[in-house]
Design a protein around this motif. Sequence first.
Motif, PDB file in Angstrom:
ATOM      1  N   ILE A  18      21.007 -96.098 -25.126  1.00  0.00           N
ATOM      2  CA  ILE A  18      19.582 -96.411 -24.968  1.00  0.00           C
ATOM      3  C   ILE A  18      19.015 -95.652 -23.775  1.00  0.00           C
ATOM      4  O   ILE A  18      17.925 -95.048 -23.854  1.00  0.00           O
ATOM      5  CB  ILE A  18      19.384 -97.931 -24.804  1.00  0.00           C
ATOM      6  N   ILE A  23      14.981 -94.507 -22.851  1.00  0.00           N
ATOM      7  CA  ILE A  23      14.381 -95.848 -22.916  1.00  0.00           C
ATOM      8  C   ILE A  23      14.956 -96.696 -21.780  1.00  0.00           C
ATOM      9  O   ILE A  23      16.181 -96.758 -21.612  1.00  0.00           O
ATOM     10  CB  ILE A  23      14.666 -96.521 -24.276  1.00  0.00           C
ATOM     11  N   LYS A  94      12.982 -95.065 -33.903  1.00  0.00           N
ATOM     12  CA  LYS A  94      12.787 -96.428 -33.387  1.00  0.00           C
ATOM     13  C   LYS A  94      13.381 -97.472 -34.322  1.00  0.00           C
ATOM     14  O   LYS A  94      13.954 -98.470 -33.869  1.00  0.00           O
ATOM     15  CB  LYS A  94      11.302 -96.708 -33.146  1.00  0.00           C
ATOM     16  N   LEU A  98      17.228 -97.221 -32.800  1.00  0.00           N
ATOM     17  CA  LEU A  98      17.070 -98.255 -31.779  1.00  0.00           C
ATOM     18  C   LEU A  98      17.239 -99.650 -32.388  1.00  0.00           C
ATOM     19  O   LEU A  98      18.059-100.438 -31.922  1.00  0.00           O
ATOM     20  CB  LEU A  98      15.710 -98.129 -31.090  1.00  0.00           C
TER      21      LEU A  98
END
Length: 563
Positions: A18, A23, A94, A98
């Motif tokens: 991450i 991020i 995303k 993620l």
Amino acid sequence: MQQLSEQEQIRREKLAAIRKAGINPYPADLFPVDHTTTDIKEKFEDGKKVVIAGRLMSRRIQGKASFAELQDSSGRIQVYFNRDEICPGEDKFKYNDLYKKLLDIGDFIGIEGELFKTQVGEKTVMVKDFHLLSKAIRPLPLPKTDKEGNVHDGFNDPEQRYRQRYADLAVNPKVKEIFVKRTKLFNAMRNFFNEKGYFEVETPILQSIPGGAAARPFVTHHNALDIPLYLRIANELYLKRLIVGGFDGVYEFSKNFRNEGMDRTHNPEFTAMEIYVAYKDYNWMMEFTEKLLEHCAIAVNGTTEATFGKHKIDFKAPYKRLTMTDAIKEYTGFDITGKSEKELYAAATEMGVEVDETMGKGKLIDEIFGEKCEGNFIQPTFITDYPKEMSPLCKEHRDNPELTERFELMVCGKEIANAYSELNDPIDQRERFEEQLKLSEKGDDEAMFIDNDFLRSLEYGMPPTSGLGIGMDRLIMFLTNNQSIQEVLFFPQMKPEKKQVDLNEEEKSVYELLKGDEVHALDTIKDRSGLSNKKWDKALKSLRKHKMIDVFKEGETLSIKIM
């Protein structure tokens, strides 16, 4: 060095990924939450835009779509992730990376979305965008439910739950209800007092003399003053000083500390409420207490009735009243009136009550009552008119000089309230303190200290006053049907947690053979282990060094057991 489980290691790898993606897994920015899950369910509007945040608690990923559950402080709600809603352009990172690969159950996320109902009518948030707010690198101890609806691996071991209350609250929603009710109780009591014009005050926790109760204190030391100080065992004497100073009614919710045993109903740190009202007596206070507890029961549970174990109790006023002398006579056949210390000691011994030579009359009577009478009072019952020796801060009874104007409120065999017509005669009070000093010299480590400053305050004059103390932890136990005080304290006192010890294979095999409470012959365990002499000696030495086993002689036999 910390030993990580496979899951913890995987989560740390995700954390690194991450960060590598640019991020921040722990952003500092405010997240503009405008709804709770309860708000959404109670005021649901199809198509309404909402911003919510909480823990990701479950998810069912099906390719480019996923249903999940989000849990905030008020409850849970279903959320729907759709790849093309979240990532309308070419970049699908995303959702594909993620959300699907790097998020885990327990992570805190913030969601911007719109409300809709699924085909089966479940209120759901369509996720338009989401933000990682905090990455959890330790898995929550979540229970698992099989196809038949049976729950497995629930986080319900009491010791683990009390040590890790944060995890307990996160995965056992009903636990939070207890503490919500606890706050309702405090608020209800506070409102009841405030409406009558009584003042909430604060008094010292560190005291030069621990007064106001018969209990063993915790002792500390103040370096600058070079004096011992005590954590308060009660706030009574300070509140009375305020009545001397001119307040008509004062109360305090106080943290008290007593250096005594721990069990299901006692914690060394506990919360008591004490209130003192000028120009009142214990008869007035009995009626006041009935009304107070009726009010509190309704505020907490919506009714005066409560369940505690197998008992249904009702806090609706009025309550039964019984003198201590009559209670002991009823349940033992023994009349304590006018009896000497020697006679009381002999009677207690004959009844099978455990007593010792350090106990004075008051302590002996208290032991007889506690052992033989207390457990019989299930519905709220006032036990009144205690012998003078049991109540060194209480006014002599107006009709009988051997008694005091005191009551305790008993519920389900436990005391939850204690009240007096307060002793305001400074000469009588000094004599009572001196009697306590004699008990202390005799070996009673719970006898009261002489507080000369408090005596000085009484010499200035204290009006007739009645005081009441309520154990708040015990009261909320009754109102929430919890048998253990640890269930109603966020962080109860616990024994030190045993450190995790890394054992090699030989040490593990020996320890496994010993599991349980039994004592084993050392030679038997050695034979069963199958270890060479060298490996056996090494394993034994390591286990003893870590204080995991005890080796000792039983007669002529060398024995071994787990510590």
